[in-house]
Design a protein around this motif. Structure first.
Motif, mmCIF file in Angstrom:
data_model
loop_
_atom_site.group_PDB
_atom_site.id
_atom_site.type_symbol
_atom_site.label_atom_id
_atom_site.label_comp_id
_atom_site.label_asym_id
_atom_site.label_seq_id
_atom_site.Cartn_x
_atom_site.Cartn_y
_atom_site.Cartn_z
ATOM 1 N N GLU A 76 0.863 -1.174 0.000
ATOM 2 C CA GLU A 76 0.000 0.000 0.000
ATOM 3 C C GLU A 76 0.900 1.225 0.000
ATOM 4 O OE1 GLU A 76 -3.551 1.984 2.682
ATOM 5 O OE2 GLU A 76 -2.588 0.150 3.342
ATOM 6 N N GLU A 77 0.678 2.105 -0.963
ATOM 7 C CA GLU A 77 1.490 3.311 -1.051
ATOM 8 C C GLU A 77 0.628 4.498 -0.630
ATOM 9 O OE1 GLU A 77 3.485 6.062 -4.514
ATOM 10 O OE2 GLU A 77 3.321 3.917 -4.852
ATOM 11 N N GLU A 78 1.103 5.218 0.342
ATOM 12 C CA GLU A 78 0.379 6.406 0.788
ATOM 13 C C GLU A 78 0.774 7.597 -0.054
ATOM 14 O OE1 GLU A 78 0.379 7.205 4.964
ATOM 15 O OE2 GLU A 78 0.360 5.077 5.458
ATOM 16 N N LYS A 79 -0.210 8.273 -0.601
ATOM 17 C CA LYS A 79 0.065 9.471 -1.395
ATOM 18 C C LYS A 79 -0.176 10.686 -0.524
ATOM 19 C CE LYS A 79 -0.887 7.237 -5.694
ATOM 20 N NZ LYS A 79 -1.520 7.263 -6.982
ATOM 21 N N VAL A 80 0.761 11.577 -0.553
ATOM 22 C CA VAL A 80 0.688 12.739 0.319
ATOM 23 C C VAL A 80 0.145 13.939 -0.403
ATOM 24 C CG1 VAL A 80 1.897 13.739 2.250
ATOM 25 C CG2 VAL A 80 2.983 11.932 0.983
#
Length: 99
Positions: free
Chosen positions: A95-99
């Protein structure tokens, strides 16, 4: 790393019909695997309740089911023509968190 839910414009008509039979077979495997994973979740509940920790073996089996389910979703949801394997294979999902 490969994005699994990526738009593909090209779609094969023949693959559409193959997908019906193939998805049925995958569905049978997923149902059996899901039943086993459900039993493991039930057992895991009591392991946590009694011992206060998780069982690695049960956790790995449940994780494998979830990874297999996510792995076949693009094919069964008409997102791609790339066929997944019928039987579960090792897949890692991030899971990649986008800021």
């Amino acid at each position: 790393m490969k994005q699994i839910f990526e738009y593909e414009e090209k779609a094969g008509r023949l693959e559409l019909f193959i997908r019906i039979i193939y998805s049925f077979i995958i569905g049978i495997v997923l149902t059996v695997y899901g039943f086993i994973a459900g039993i493991c979740m039930f057992i895991q509940f009591f392991v946590i309740l009694i011992l206060g920790r998780r069982s690695q073996t049960l956790s790995d089996l449940i994780q494998g089911y979830l990874e297999y389910y996510v792995h076949i979703l693009p094919y069964t949801s008409f997102m791609t023509d790339e066929r997944p394997g019928i039987f579960p294979s090792p897949v890692t999902i991030y899971e990649e968190e986008k800021v």
